[in-house]
Design a protein around this motif. Structure first.
Motif, mmCIF file in Angstrom:
data_model
loop_
_atom_site.group_PDB
_atom_site.id
_atom_site.type_symbol
_atom_site.label_atom_id
_atom_site.label_comp_id
_atom_site.label_asym_id
_atom_site.label_seq_id
_atom_site.Cartn_x
_atom_site.Cartn_y
_atom_site.Cartn_z
ATOM 1 N N TYR A 1 0.938 -1.610 -0.065
ATOM 2 C CA TYR A 1 0.031 0.070 -0.091
ATOM 3 C C TYR A 1 1.133 0.984 -0.515
ATOM 4 C CZ TYR A 1 -4.108 -2.010 -0.339
ATOM 5 O OH TYR A 1 -5.674 -3.005 -0.274
ATOM 6 N N SER A 2 1.888 1.017 -0.460
ATOM 7 C CA SER A 2 3.576 2.420 0.057
ATOM 8 C C SER A 2 2.565 2.932 -1.185
ATOM 9 C CB SER A 2 5.013 1.750 -0.270
ATOM 10 O OG SER A 2 5.023 3.000 -0.858
ATOM 11 N N HIS A 3 3.165 4.575 -1.171
ATOM 12 C CA HIS A 3 2.886 5.608 -1.996
ATOM 13 C C HIS A 3 3.349 5.192 -3.618
ATOM 14 C CE1 HIS A 3 3.310 9.757 -3.866
ATOM 15 N NE2 HIS A 3 4.644 9.501 -4.315
ATOM 16 N N TRP A 4 5.004 4.772 -3.030
ATOM 17 C CA TRP A 4 6.031 4.220 -4.389
ATOM 18 C C TRP A 4 4.900 2.940 -4.675
ATOM 19 C CZ3 TRP A 4 7.421 6.150 0.922
ATOM 20 C CH2 TRP A 4 7.870 6.563 0.456
ATOM 21 N N GLN A 5 4.071 2.216 -4.171
ATOM 22 C CA GLN A 5 4.254 1.177 -5.737
ATOM 23 C C GLN A 5 2.404 1.543 -5.833
ATOM 24 O OE1 GLN A 5 5.193 -1.436 -5.404
ATOM 25 N NE2 GLN A 5 3.749 -2.813 -6.501
ATOM 26 N N ARG A 6 1.847 2.449 -5.601
ATOM 27 C CA ARG A 6 0.446 2.599 -5.484
ATOM 28 C C ARG A 6 -0.224 4.005 -6.470
ATOM 29 N NH1 ARG A 6 -3.796 -1.187 -3.481
ATOM 30 N NH2 ARG A 6 -2.770 -3.246 -2.764
ATOM 31 N N ARG A 7 0.865 4.648 -6.154
ATOM 32 C CA ARG A 7 0.592 6.394 -6.617
ATOM 33 C C ARG A 7 1.973 6.187 -7.297
ATOM 34 N NH1 ARG A 7 -3.307 4.554 -6.604
ATOM 35 N NH2 ARG A 7 -5.025 5.442 -5.594
ATOM 36 N N ASP A 8 2.500 5.714 -7.468
ATOM 37 C CA ASP A 8 3.654 6.720 -8.412
ATOM 38 C C ASP A 8 4.261 5.242 -9.149
ATOM 39 O OD1 ASP A 8 6.277 7.735 -9.274
ATOM 40 O OD2 ASP A 8 6.935 8.401 -7.601
ATOM 41 N N TYR A 9 5.263 5.458 -9.811
ATOM 42 C CA TYR A 9 5.878 4.361 -10.665
ATOM 43 C C TYR A 9 5.790 4.043 -11.503
ATOM 44 C CZ TYR A 9 10.177 5.251 -8.062
ATOM 45 O OH TYR A 9 11.568 6.497 -7.255
ATOM 46 N N LYS A 10 4.443 4.440 -12.585
ATOM 47 C CA LYS A 10 3.534 3.762 -13.237
ATOM 48 C C LYS A 10 3.595 4.735 -14.522
ATOM 49 C CE LYS A 10 0.087 1.677 -9.463
ATOM 50 N NZ LYS A 10 -1.132 1.368 -9.608
ATOM 51 N N GLY A 11 3.811 3.875 -15.725
ATOM 52 C CA GLY A 11 3.469 4.273 -16.774
ATOM 53 C C GLY A 11 1.699 4.766 -17.313
ATOM 54 N N PHE A 12 2.038 5.945 -18.049
ATOM 55 C CA PHE A 12 0.626 6.631 -18.378
ATOM 56 C C PHE A 12 0.797 7.303 -19.717
ATOM 57 C CE2 PHE A 12 0.556 6.925 -14.011
ATOM 58 C CZ PHE A 12 -1.163 6.407 -13.633
ATOM 59 N N SER A 13 -0.575 7.282 -21.029
ATOM 60 C CA SER A 13 -0.218 8.122 -22.096
ATOM 61 C C SER A 13 0.114 9.090 -22.401
ATOM 62 C CB SER A 13 -2.123 7.182 -22.925
ATOM 63 O OG SER A 13 -1.984 8.832 -23.338
ATOM 64 N N PRO A 14 1.012 9.485 -23.437
ATOM 65 C CA PRO A 14 1.164 10.897 -23.256
ATOM 66 C C PRO A 14 -0.589 11.768 -23.230
ATOM 67 C CG PRO A 14 1.550 9.526 -25.097
ATOM 68 C CD PRO A 14 1.119 9.302 -24.549
ATOM 69 N N SER A 15 -1.852 11.263 -23.226
ATOM 70 C CA SER A 15 -2.998 12.439 -23.207
ATOM 71 C C SER A 15 -2.935 12.691 -20.821
ATOM 72 C CB SER A 15 -3.465 11.226 -23.686
ATOM 73 O OG SER A 15 -4.026 10.343 -23.479
ATOM 74 N N VAL A 16 -2.491 12.062 -20.846
ATOM 75 C CA VAL A 16 -3.023 11.586 -19.122
ATOM 76 C C VAL A 16 -2.713 13.022 -19.108
ATOM 77 C CG1 VAL A 16 -3.366 11.250 -17.271
ATOM 78 C CG2 VAL A 16 -3.273 9.381 -19.247
ATOM 79 N N ASP A 17 -3.062 14.330 -17.886
ATOM 80 C CA ASP A 17 -2.068 15.124 -16.460
ATOM 81 C C ASP A 17 -2.647 14.836 -15.901
ATOM 82 O OD1 ASP A 17 -4.851 15.751 -16.568
ATOM 83 O OD2 ASP A 17 -5.027 17.929 -18.670
ATOM 84 N N TRP A 18 -2.423 15.532 -14.904
ATOM 85 C CA TRP A 18 -2.122 15.159 -12.884
ATOM 86 C C TRP A 18 -3.865 15.722 -12.930
ATOM 87 C CZ3 TRP A 18 1.106 12.837 -10.144
ATOM 88 C CH2 TRP A 18 2.270 12.989 -10.852
ATOM 89 N N ASP A 19 -4.025 16.210 -14.096
ATOM 90 C CA ASP A 19 -5.897 16.487 -13.497
ATOM 91 C C ASP A 19 -6.519 15.330 -13.855
ATOM 92 O OD1 ASP A 19 -6.105 18.928 -12.191
ATOM 93 O OD2 ASP A 19 -6.015 19.785 -14.926
ATOM 94 N N SER A 20 -6.573 14.322 -14.666
ATOM 95 C CA SER A 20 -6.912 13.099 -14.934
ATOM 96 C C SER A 20 -6.255 11.765 -14.723
ATOM 97 C CB SER A 20 -7.314 13.314 -16.615
ATOM 98 O OG SER A 20 -5.604 12.856 -17.425
ATOM 99 N N VAL A 21 -5.179 11.860 -14.141
ATOM 100 C CA VAL A 21 -4.600 10.777 -14.341
ATOM 101 C C VAL A 21 -5.449 9.888 -12.911
ATOM 102 C CG1 VAL A 21 -2.754 11.960 -12.094
ATOM 103 C CG2 VAL A 21 -2.545 9.631 -13.316
ATOM 104 N N ASP A 22 -5.383 8.778 -13.055
ATOM 105 C CA ASP A 22 -6.077 7.338 -11.811
ATOM 106 C C ASP A 22 -4.806 6.001 -12.337
ATOM 107 O OD1 ASP A 22 -7.633 5.916 -11.044
ATOM 108 O OD2 ASP A 22 -8.693 5.052 -12.865
ATOM 109 N N PHE A 23 -4.273 6.782 -11.130
ATOM 110 C CA PHE A 23 -3.614 5.626 -10.533
ATOM 111 C C PHE A 23 -3.283 4.582 -10.908
ATOM 112 C CE2 PHE A 23 -0.463 9.220 -9.950
ATOM 113 C CZ PHE A 23 1.039 9.129 -10.271
ATOM 114 N N ASP A 24 -4.494 4.355 -10.114
ATOM 115 C CA ASP A 24 -5.024 2.783 -10.205
ATOM 116 C C ASP A 24 -5.688 2.066 -11.062
ATOM 117 O OD1 ASP A 24 -5.353 2.766 -6.950
ATOM 118 O OD2 ASP A 24 -7.127 3.610 -7.100
ATOM 119 N N SER A 25 -5.589 2.695 -12.512
ATOM 120 C CA SER A 25 -6.334 2.569 -13.486
ATOM 121 C C SER A 25 -4.538 1.500 -14.839
ATOM 122 C CB SER A 25 -6.160 3.212 -15.084
ATOM 123 O OG SER A 25 -5.219 4.115 -14.921
#
Ligand code: MTE
Ligand code: MO
Length: 372
Positions: free
Chosen positions: A219-243
């Motif tokens: 449940y660490s921040h660095w496992q769940r809310r960081d160190y993940k890849g996203f589409s270039p279209s995703v910004d900080w308003d739309s990002v869903d880290f669980d996806s």
């Protein structure tokens, strides 16, 4: 100042952040030796460096339900068979500075040096887990690691890997207590860290305090809310880290370490040097180098270090000596590597840009002028 007790560092390191300490070796030192010397091994700390007493140190291994946890001293760990392997560690943010040139990203401005290689020795995690009574259960699918470094609220660094990798002797996951024949330096996790060959640096938890097995990822921040890849279209308003899944095995990577961008090279012959590596134990089978921005290519010479099939955990250093085409005033040097699954690097950064600036593995480009 929680950082007052941090260790003294090598002056050659290029510092990206002082508190917490984050630094990389300059490119020409990075590929001077196959094994990175401990004092210049890149350092990625999220928190102050704990000062742990090896005599009272205990590693807690939480057992399966109904079984007592293990509390292991360093001497207890030394009693497990000692396993030694050469492993390259790379931060997910390596080469982030090239991504931030395309568009702003959040993170440290790593250049090409958030990667290093060492001989690691320690107990295999699978042996320690077996001693604690763990088996490959389907309901307990992740192994969580907790560091003994923590923020002012007492939250520790943490990360996890799939149980299947942890239990697989062929995956060679280590609880390492030696780095290049020495006890781990404080910056690299003294007295014990996890080494997960072929996997992103963030899972190689330093100053290891606790190992537990459970049905969920850490449940660490660095496992769940960081160190993940996203589409270039995703910004900080739309990002869903669980996806997005957490980054584990890294994609194929390479970079030029010599000459350096903006340098002046002699006419006649040029020597290009660099490193190449891929995640998941995939071996680098070829590095292509271009002197004209990718119009024409030459194959670089790879080092002769042993590559074990499916267990190529360490980088390959490469070089190319090539004539400078007569009359050329500048060279656009490019490198790209191929791994044994024939994975290749993308040619440009923009299509792989992501808001956190991770997984930056486009063709590496260096522009130099030719002396006349
Ligand atoms: N472990 C702890 N306890 N705390 C940390 O901040 N950083 C992680 C990982 N393990 C970290 C940690 C990250 S993001 C990376 S890339 C590697 O350690 C870096 O290892 P190094 O500093 O030995 O190069
Ligand atoms: Mo990292």
């Amino acid at each position: 100042d929680p950082y007052a007790d941090d260790p003294i560092r090598h002056p050659a390191l290029k510092v990206n952040s002082q508190r917490p300490f984050n630094a990389e070796p300059p490119p020409e030192l990075l590929t001077e030796t196959y094994i990175t010397p401990n004092p210049i091994f890149f350092t990625r700390n999220h928190l102050p460096v704990p000062n742990l007493d090896p005599d009272t140190y205990r590693l807690h291994i939480v057992g399966p339900p109904g079984r007592r946890p293990l509390s292991l001293s360093l001497d207890d760990l030394y009693k497990f068979p000692k396993h030694e392997i050469t492993v390259t560690v790379q931060c997910a943010g390596n080469r982030r500075s090239e991504m931030s040139q395309v568009k702003e990203v959040r993170g440290l401005e790593w250049r090409t040096g958030a990667i290093s290689t060492a001989r690691w020795a320690g107990a295999r995690l699978c042996d320690v887990l077996a001693k604690a009574g763990h088996q490959l259960h389907e309901t307990e699918a992740h192994v969580c690691f907790e560091g003994l470094d923590s923020d002012p609220t007492g939250t520790a660094y943490g990360a996890s890997i799939p149980l299947a990798r942890a239990m697989d002797p062929e995956a060679e996951v280590l609880l390492a207590y030696e780095m290049n024949g020495q006890p781990l330096p404080r910056d690299h996790g003294f007295p014990v860290r996890v080494v997960v060959p072929g996997v992103v640096g963030a899972r190689h938890v330093k100053w290891l305090g606790k190992v537990s097995v459970g049905p969920e990822e850490s449940y660490s921040h660095w496992q769940r809310r960081d160190y993940k890849g996203f589409s270039p279209s995703v910004d900080w308003d739309s990002v869903d880290f669980d996806s997005s899944p957490s980054i584990q095995e890294l994609p194929v990577q390479s970079a030029i370490t010599e000459p350096k961008d903006g340098e002046m090279v002699e006419a006649g012959e040029v020597t290009v040097k660099g490193y190449a590596w891929s995640g998941g134990g995939r071996a680098v089978i070829r590095v292509d180098v271009s002197l004209d921005g990718g119009l024409t290519w030459q194959v670089a010479e790879l080092d002769r270090e042993e590559q074990r099939p499916r267990k190529a955990w360490a980088w390959r250093l490469w070089q190319l000596q090539a004539p400078v085409p007569p009359g050329k005033k500048e060279l656009n040097i490019v490198c790209k590597a191929v791994d044994d699954s024939y994975n290749v690097q993308p040619d440009t950064v923009a299509p792989i840009w992501n808001l956190r600036g991770v997984l930056s593995n486009a063709w590496h480009r260096v522009h130099v002028r030719v002396a006349s």
